[in-house]
Design an enzyme around this catalytic site. Structure first.
Site, mmCIF file in Angstrom:
data_model
loop_
_atom_site.group_PDB
_atom_site.id
_atom_site.type_symbol
_atom_site.label_atom_id
_atom_site.label_comp_id
_atom_site.label_asym_id
_atom_site.label_seq_id
_atom_site.Cartn_x
_atom_site.Cartn_y
_atom_site.Cartn_z
ATOM 1 N N GLU A 1 21.733 39.526 44.805
ATOM 2 C CA GLU A 1 22.642 39.085 43.746
ATOM 3 C C GLU A 1 23.711 40.156 43.551
ATOM 4 O O GLU A 1 23.391 41.344 43.407
ATOM 5 C CB GLU A 1 21.879 38.862 42.446
ATOM 6 C CG GLU A 1 22.732 38.280 41.340
ATOM 7 C CD GLU A 1 21.947 37.992 40.077
ATOM 8 O OE1 GLU A 1 22.577 37.566 39.079
ATOM 9 O OE2 GLU A 1 20.714 38.206 40.075
ATOM 10 N N ASP B 1 32.818 44.035 50.628
ATOM 11 C CA ASP B 1 33.071 43.168 49.479
ATOM 12 C C ASP B 1 34.578 43.131 49.315
ATOM 13 O O ASP B 1 35.219 44.180 49.171
ATOM 14 C CB ASP B 1 32.400 43.665 48.203
ATOM 15 C CG ASP B 1 32.366 42.564 47.152
ATOM 16 O OD1 ASP B 1 31.674 41.557 47.374
ATOM 17 O OD2 ASP B 1 33.054 42.699 46.118
ATOM 18 N N GLY C 1 38.913 32.336 54.185
ATOM 19 C CA GLY C 1 39.164 32.670 52.784
ATOM 20 C C GLY C 1 40.560 32.233 52.354
ATOM 21 O O GLY C 1 40.982 31.097 52.579
ATOM 22 N N ASP D 1 43.384 33.515 53.487
ATOM 23 C CA ASP D 1 44.347 34.000 54.481
ATOM 24 C C ASP D 1 45.577 33.111 54.638
ATOM 25 O O ASP D 1 46.686 33.603 54.851
ATOM 26 C CB ASP D 1 43.674 34.142 55.849
ATOM 27 C CG ASP D 1 42.820 35.394 55.957
ATOM 28 O OD1 ASP D 1 42.784 36.182 54.995
ATOM 29 O OD2 ASP D 1 42.188 35.576 57.021
ATOM 30 N N LYS E 1 46.275 41.131 63.081
ATOM 31 C CA LYS E 1 45.649 41.232 61.768
ATOM 32 C C LYS E 1 44.750 42.454 61.663
ATOM 33 O O LYS E 1 44.711 43.131 60.635
ATOM 34 C CB LYS E 1 44.844 39.964 61.461
ATOM 35 C CG LYS E 1 44.224 39.979 60.065
ATOM 36 C CD LYS E 1 43.369 38.764 59.804
ATOM 37 C CE LYS E 1 42.696 38.869 58.443
ATOM 38 N NZ LYS E 1 41.747 37.770 58.178
ATOM 39 N N ARG F 1 40.787 45.025 55.521
ATOM 40 C CA ARG F 1 39.521 45.416 56.167
ATOM 41 C C ARG F 1 39.766 46.531 57.178
ATOM 42 O O ARG F 1 38.988 47.473 57.281
ATOM 43 C CB ARG F 1 38.888 44.183 56.812
ATOM 44 C CG ARG F 1 37.429 44.330 57.156
ATOM 45 C CD ARG F 1 36.752 42.971 57.316
ATOM 46 N NE ARG F 1 36.601 42.307 56.033
ATOM 47 C CZ ARG F 1 37.303 41.230 55.654
ATOM 48 N NH1 ARG F 1 38.171 40.681 56.472
ATOM 49 N NH2 ARG F 1 37.104 40.710 54.460
#
Length: 217
Positions: free
Chosen positions: A47, A76, A160, A162, A183, A189
């Site tokens: 969680e 994340d 997502g 993008d 990218k 990232r």
């Protein structure tokens, strides 16, 4: 301050997100690691109770490392829109609902921008990466990419949000239209990964040989 070096031959990616697995595995190629995912190991997702990207990345990385007995890396990340006071931010995945429908999430961003009555299209992606060991040690970094929101979404190469994000610069492609090789050079990232490499991977032999576990920062 002591910083631990990544000296394992195996690394667990604490995600079942196919897009993230592809991007991170590609970034890790020069380090000749055997890369597994929590999906490969049938590990449950913890969680995410943190209030920041780094807190949630740490939760995922530490959970995977301690469950597997192998160093683990967790990502994340999220999408923030200036007109929405940096929302959806850490709740980016939740805006996609239980079915992880990011077409729905992008429509929600667009709708909220309309009702905000703001002309500000500035947006950015944030990525927190955490690298954890089974003994509970953890290193974490954060990276960013800045740009603007476009509508309608364009391109199917990304995941997502993008397809509704154009990074700053002369190229007018969305991340959804962007070639993966481009990218990986400019994404949030990639930015976070370069910071983590400088901290924990720099100096690692490219033939995969182990180095000492610690170095002086």
């Amino acid at each position: 301050m002591l910083v631990r070096k990544m000296d394992s031959e195996v690394l667990v990616l604490a995600t079942d997100n196919r897009g993230k697995i592809v991007e991170l595995t590609d970034l890790l190629k020069p380090y000749h690691l055997r890369v597994l995912s929590t999906k490969d190991l049938l590990l449950p997702d913890p969680e995410e109770t943190g209030s920041t990207f780094i807190a949630n990345a740490k939760i995922k990385a530490l959970t995977a490392a301690q469950a597997s007995g192998i160093p683990a890396m967790a990502d994340d990340s999220g999408f923030s829109v200036a007109a929405l006071e940096a929302a959806p931010g850490i709740y980016s995945a939740r805006w996609a609902g239980p079915q992880k429908d990011f077409n729905l999430a992008m429509q929600l961003v667009h709708y909220k921008m309309i009702i905000s009555k703001s002309d500000d299209t500035q947006a950015w992606f944030t990525c927190a990466l955490a690298l954890a060991w089974p003994d509970g040690y953890c290193e974490s970094v954060e990276g960013y990419v800045y740009g603007r929101v476009v509508w309608p979404p364009r391109g199917d190469n990304g995941f997502g949000y993008d397809s509704m994000f154009v990074p700053d610069g002369k190229n007018m492609e969305t991340f959804g239209e962007c070639n993966i090789n481009r990218k990986k050079l400019i994404s949030h990232r990639a930015d976070a990964f370069s910071r983590l490499v400088n901290r924990c991977f720099k100096g690692r032999n490219f033939d995969g040989k182990r180095l000492l576990s610690f170095r002086q920062k």
